[in-house]
Design a protein around this motif. Sequence first.
Motif, PDB file in Angstrom:
ATOM      1  N   PRO A  96       0.845  -1.192   0.000  1.00  0.00           N
ATOM      2  CA  PRO A  96       0.000   0.000   0.000  1.00  0.00           C
ATOM      3  C   PRO A  96       0.882   1.244   0.000  1.00  0.00           C
ATOM      4  O   PRO A  96       1.993   1.229   0.522  1.00  0.00           O
ATOM      5  N   GLU A  97       0.406   2.287  -0.625  1.00  0.00           N
ATOM      6  CA  GLU A  97       1.177   3.518  -0.636  1.00  0.00           C
ATOM      7  C   GLU A  97       1.253   4.086   0.769  1.00  0.00           C
ATOM      8  O   GLU A  97       0.288   4.094   1.510  1.00  0.00           O
ATOM      9  N   GLY A  98       2.414   4.553   1.131  1.00  0.00           N
ATOM     10  CA  GLY A  98       2.598   5.095   2.468  1.00  0.00           C
ATOM     11  C   GLY A  98       4.011   4.866   2.945  1.00  0.00           C
ATOM     12  O   GLY A  98       4.816   4.171   2.313  1.00  0.00           O
TER      13      GLY A  98
ATOM     14  N   CYS B  24       3.855  -1.002   6.884  1.00  0.00           N
ATOM     15  CA  CYS B  24       3.479  -0.093   5.813  1.00  0.00           C
ATOM     16  C   CYS B  24       1.999   0.235   5.979  1.00  0.00           C
ATOM     17  O   CYS B  24       1.148  -0.670   5.872  1.00  0.00           O
ATOM     18  N   GLU B  25       1.699   1.496   6.258  1.00  0.00           N
ATOM     19  CA  GLU B  25       0.350   1.902   6.651  1.00  0.00           C
ATOM     20  C   GLU B  25      -0.054   1.071   7.874  1.00  0.00           C
ATOM     21  O   GLU B  25       0.643   1.025   8.852  1.00  0.00           O
ATOM     22  N   GLU B  26      -1.158   0.363   7.815  1.00  0.00           N
ATOM     23  CA  GLU B  26      -1.615  -0.423   8.968  1.00  0.00           C
ATOM     24  C   GLU B  26      -1.254  -1.901   8.841  1.00  0.00           C
ATOM     25  O   GLU B  26      -1.721  -2.723   9.625  1.00  0.00           O
TER      26      GLU B  26
END
Length: 750
Positions: A112-114, A136-138
Motif C-alpha cells: 500500500p502507498e505510504g 506499511c500503513e496499517e
Amino acid sequence: MDKIWYQQPAELWEEHALPIGNGRLGGMVFGGIERERIQFNEETLFTGRPARIEGAPYQELNQIREYLKLKQYVAAYRHAEREFLKPASYGDESDFGMYQNFGEVLVEMEHPEGKVTDYLRELDLDEALARVSYRCEEQEFYREYFSSCPDNVMVMRFRCSKPNALNMKVHLVSAQAGAIISYDQAESRITMNGSMTNLAYEAQIRVATKGGTIEAINDALLIREADEVMLLLSAATDYDASRESFRGKDYTSFNRSFLDQAGEKSFHDLLGAHVIDYQQLYKRVELKIDGLDNNHLPTDERLRRYREGEYDVGLESLLFQYGRYLLISSSRPGNLPANLQGIWNNSNNPMWGSMFCYNINFNMNYWHAESTNLTECHAPMIDFIDRLRPSGRLSAKAFFNASGWFTAKKSDIWGFTQPYAAAVNGLFIGGAGWLCEDVWQVYCFNLDRAYLVETAYPIMKESAEFYLDYLTENEEGQLVSSPSTSPENEFVVNGQICTVSDGCEMDHRIVESLFRNCLKACDILGIHDEFRAELERALPKVAPVRLGRYGQIQEWEHDWDDPEDQHRHVSQLFGLHPASLISPTRTPELAEGAKVVLNCRGDQGTGWSRAWKVNLWSRLQDGNRAYKLIRGTLEELTFDNLFNVHPPFQIDGNFGLTAGIAEMLLQSEFEGCIDLLPALPDVWESGYVRGLRAQGGYTVDLRWEQGGRLIHADFYGESGKRGKLRSGNDLVEFQLNEQGCYTYRTNVLI
C-alpha cells in the motif's frame, strides 16, 4: 540471544547482506522492501576440470638442487619456473576451477502507498534464521529465511498481518550465461537449467501459498491476494566426487525429490527440524564476558561505536559465535568443505577463485572445529583430504619421483595437487603435511581408534612416505626440504630477490610434526615395522629450529631474514601454532625467538594474518597482545555484517579469530597439559565459557571472576580418565569420577 541486526536493507553483498547455509546451499539475504534479493550458491558449481600432468618434470629437480648447492639462488629460481613448473607440466592453466555464482531469487512486492516504518533485518545465530519485518500503513510484513540441513532445501516465507494482502512476482535469475528458465503454473514451480564446459546444473523453486492465486507470466510466477507464501529452493550440479570422472549425479531427480518431500511439510515443521539439527551443534558452546554489551543497538551502530573507542565485549563474544555459525552453515558431513569464502560467492571471477588454499587459509578454516566442539563440521575437510590422495600420488611421482602423496598450495573440486608457477606461490612443499595436522587433531580431540586405523593413519603415513623420499641431506648431515619456498615471501642474496631456497623453517616443522604424530600413532596402534624404523632414523636428522642474528626464529635455513619485513605470512612460526613443537614452558628460548618475529612483523596485516597472530600470541600466553589484534580487526577489518576482510572478504579471518579466542581461554596438547585461561586479557575481567573441547576427549567449562581469577573448571569425559591441568602456578593431576566429571577450584580440589 546472539543476533546481528539492522534497521535498513542491505545495499552491498560483501558488506551488508546476511549469510544462511546448510553446508551445501548458501544464500545471502538483502531484505529489500519493494524488491527482495536472495543471492544463492551451491557448493559444487565450479569451472575447471581434472588437470593433466604431462611429461616427467622431476627430471629437472636435480638441476635445481645443484644450483642451490652452489648457492646460485637466482639460477635455481629461474630454472624452477621455466623448466620444472612450466605450464606444459600440468596441462592448461585454465583447467583450475573457480567457484561460481549460481543466481538470485528476486521477489517484487506490492505494498500500500505510504511510509515504511519499524524496519528490522536480523540474523538470529541461536536458530540460524534470518528475518525481515516492517510496517506499511496499517499492515505488518514478515519474512523468514533459512537453509535446512535435514530437509536439504532453502526456505523463504512471506507473511502479512492483513488477510489476502500478499501480491508479488517471483523470479529466478541465473548468474551463468545460456541458462534456460521456465515457469510452470500447474506445478507452481520455477526451473533453471544450464551447462558449462565441465558441468550441468539446475535450480528449482517450488511455491506454496495459503490463499490467493498463482499465475505464470513471461518471466515470473505472479502471486495475488495470498495470506502466506513459502518458497522452497534447491540447486545442484552433476558433480559426483565419488566417481573418477567427477560427473554423473542425477541433479534433476535430486532437486525434485527434496523439494517434493519438503513441500509436504508445513513451515513450522521445516523450521522445527532445522532448529533442532542446528542447535545440537551451536548450543554446545556458550561464552559470556562480563562488561559492556551493546546488543540493544543495531550491529552497524555497535561497530561504529567500537571504532570510536566504546569497547563492547559483547560484540567480541558475538564475533566468536559468528565464526561457529559460519562453519556450521558451510561445512556439514557428506558435503564439500568450506572454501575461501565458505559457500558464499556473488562472482564468476572471485578473488583467488574462492579455492581451497593449503598454505594457511583452508587450514585456518578448521582451526576452531575441534576446540569449539564442532567435530562433525571437520568431517568434510578430512574426506576432502582423503580424496586428494590419488591425484597426490601422481604429483609426487611426476614432479619428485617420490612415493606417497603430495599437494602444493591450492586445489579445486577436481583434485588439483600439482606445484605450479610462480614459484613463490606454487612451489610449496608442505601442503600435504600441513593438511595431516588436521587429520591428526581429529584423533587427538576424540580418541576414536577406528578413525585412526581406517582414516588418519593411512593418510598420514602416505604423506610421511613422500617426505622421507623428498628430503635431502645438507653439508651438516641434516635433512632439509630442497628446493623449498616459504609461502609467498622472498629473500635477498647479494642484492638479488630470490624465492627458491635449500630449506625453510615451515617445511621442516611441518615434517617434524608429521613424523612425530605418525610415531605417536604407531605407539597407539602397536605398529613396529620398517616405516616406523625409517621415521625413527629420520626424525632426529630433520633440520632444527634456527635462531638468527637478531634473536629471531629464522624463516629459511640461512639467516636472510629482514627485521623490517612485515609480510602477512608468519610461516616460520608453524611450530608454535598450529603445531605444538614450541611453547613458553617447554622451549622458552624458542618462544622468545617467536616473540622477536611477531614484534618485527607487527600487528597490521590482512584479516587472516591478524587472526593467525591472535593464535600465536595466545600460545605465547600474552592475552593482552592477542586482544589488541582482535580489537584492531574489529576496528579496521570487519564489515557491517561481521564478515572479515582480507581485503576483500575471506572467511578464514572469521574462523581464525574464533579459534584464537578459544586458545585464549583453553589450550591443550595430546597427552600433555590442559592450560586453563592461559592468555586471558585484562579487559575480560570476569565471565564464563561452557563446552570448549580439550585434546584427550575432554569437554571443559570455565568461570572466572574480577581480575581474571579462575573460580572453577568442570571437566567431562570418559569415567576414570586421568589428565593434567595447569592453572597459573598450579599443576594438577586429576581423574574423572564414575559419572565422568571432575571439578577443579583454585587451591581447592574436589
